[in-house]
Design a protein around this motif. Structure first.
Motif, mmCIF file in Angstrom:
data_model
loop_
_atom_site.group_PDB
_atom_site.id
_atom_site.type_symbol
_atom_site.label_atom_id
_atom_site.label_comp_id
_atom_site.label_asym_id
_atom_site.label_seq_id
_atom_site.Cartn_x
_atom_site.Cartn_y
_atom_site.Cartn_z
ATOM 1 N N LEU A 190 0.712 -1.224 -0.062
ATOM 2 C CA LEU A 190 0.127 0.064 0.055
ATOM 3 C C LEU A 190 1.064 1.104 0.050
ATOM 4 O O LEU A 190 0.728 2.175 -0.574
ATOM 5 N N GLU A 191 1.806 1.152 0.866
ATOM 6 C CA GLU A 191 2.950 2.536 0.892
ATOM 7 C C GLU A 191 3.478 2.776 -0.424
ATOM 8 O O GLU A 191 3.450 3.744 -0.945
ATOM 9 N N ALA A 192 3.884 1.590 -1.173
ATOM 10 C CA ALA A 192 4.546 1.797 -2.399
ATOM 11 C C ALA A 192 3.488 2.319 -3.531
ATOM 12 O O ALA A 192 3.843 3.224 -4.387
ATOM 13 N N ARG A 193 2.317 1.606 -3.450
ATOM 14 C CA ARG A 193 1.187 2.192 -4.420
ATOM 15 C C ARG A 193 0.942 3.698 -4.131
ATOM 16 O O ARG A 193 0.731 4.418 -5.000
ATOM 17 N N VAL A 194 0.690 4.076 -2.701
ATOM 18 C CA VAL A 194 0.436 5.493 -2.498
ATOM 19 C C VAL A 194 1.489 6.220 -2.981
ATOM 20 O O VAL A 194 1.300 7.592 -3.667
ATOM 21 N N LYS A 195 2.720 6.044 -2.776
ATOM 22 C CA LYS A 195 3.844 6.813 -3.123
ATOM 23 C C LYS A 195 3.991 7.069 -4.845
ATOM 24 O O LYS A 195 4.198 8.218 -5.159
ATOM 25 N N SER A 196 3.521 5.941 -5.374
ATOM 26 C CA SER A 196 3.383 6.151 -6.759
ATOM 27 C C SER A 196 2.562 7.161 -7.324
ATOM 28 O O SER A 196 2.567 8.120 -7.927
ATOM 29 N N LEU A 197 1.169 6.924 -6.612
ATOM 30 C CA LEU A 197 0.202 7.997 -7.009
ATOM 31 C C LEU A 197 0.573 9.264 -6.647
ATOM 32 O O LEU A 197 0.047 10.213 -7.186
ATOM 33 N N GLU A 198 1.221 9.304 -5.382
ATOM 34 C CA GLU A 198 1.533 10.661 -4.890
ATOM 35 C C GLU A 198 2.087 11.646 -5.903
ATOM 36 O O GLU A 198 2.115 12.842 -5.903
#
Length: 187
Positions: A166-174
């Protein structure tokens, strides 16, 4: 072209997204300054690599860090400030004097406030079995994560999602949210 400063306490991943967007001609900004409160912050090394002026300001370097930051932002004619993981609360001197933008790794108002940053947010989202998460780009005021929302981007939480994924996906979206949010502020 408007001047922006980046404040970061650690890695400053938002700096990379902004530099890429500026270099691609997507954001008409000049990154005038990077400020960190942490001697060991990787963002200071990144700023040097990009050829951006960087400064260290904290309670050891200055008796009033907020005033020192304010003076630097004025000296460098910064209209905008972007917080890229800056872990200190800003005084009203700063929040009323500049347009300060933050990126938060949740869909505010959920999972915002004191102590809700980075991995802590993702752990809470997973623990509470949320079905969506995302990122919020918002203006900064004197309270944690309560400023006017500029934009939000969401994602569906996958079955069996881990805190790390989740952290990796949110960072990408960020990264895309930061660029879109700043573009909206420049209109």
């Amino acid at each position: 072209m408007k001047n922006i400063a980046i404040l970061s306490s650690h890695n400053g991943s938002g700096l990379d997204a902004i530099v890429e967007a500026v270099n691609a001609g997507i954001l008409p900004l000049n990154i005038a300054l990077v400020i960190s409160n942490n001697t060991d912050a990787k963002v200071l090394q990144k700023a040097k690599k990009y050829g951006i002026t960087c400064k260290l300001i904290n309670a050891k370097t200055d008796p009033d860090p907020n005033r020192a930051i304010y003076e630097l932002l004025k000296e460098y004619a910064c209209e905008f400030v972007f917080l890229s993981g800056y872990m200190k609360k800003l005084s009203p001197l700063l929040t009323s004097g500049f347009t300060i933008i933050n990126s938060h790794p949740s869909l505010l108002p959920k999972y915002g406030g004191m102590g809700m940053y980075g991995r802590f947010v993702h752990e809470a989202v997973i623990k509470n079995r949320e079905t969506t998460s995302g990122v919020t780009i918002h203006e900064v005021n004197e309270n944690y994560d309560e400023g006017k929302i500029i934009l939000q981007k969401s994602l569906q939480i996958e079955p069996g999602e881990s805190v790390d994924s989740l952290e990796a996906r949110v960072k990408s979206l960020e990264k895309e949210a930061i660029v879109e949010g700043l573009a909206l502020c420049l209109k």
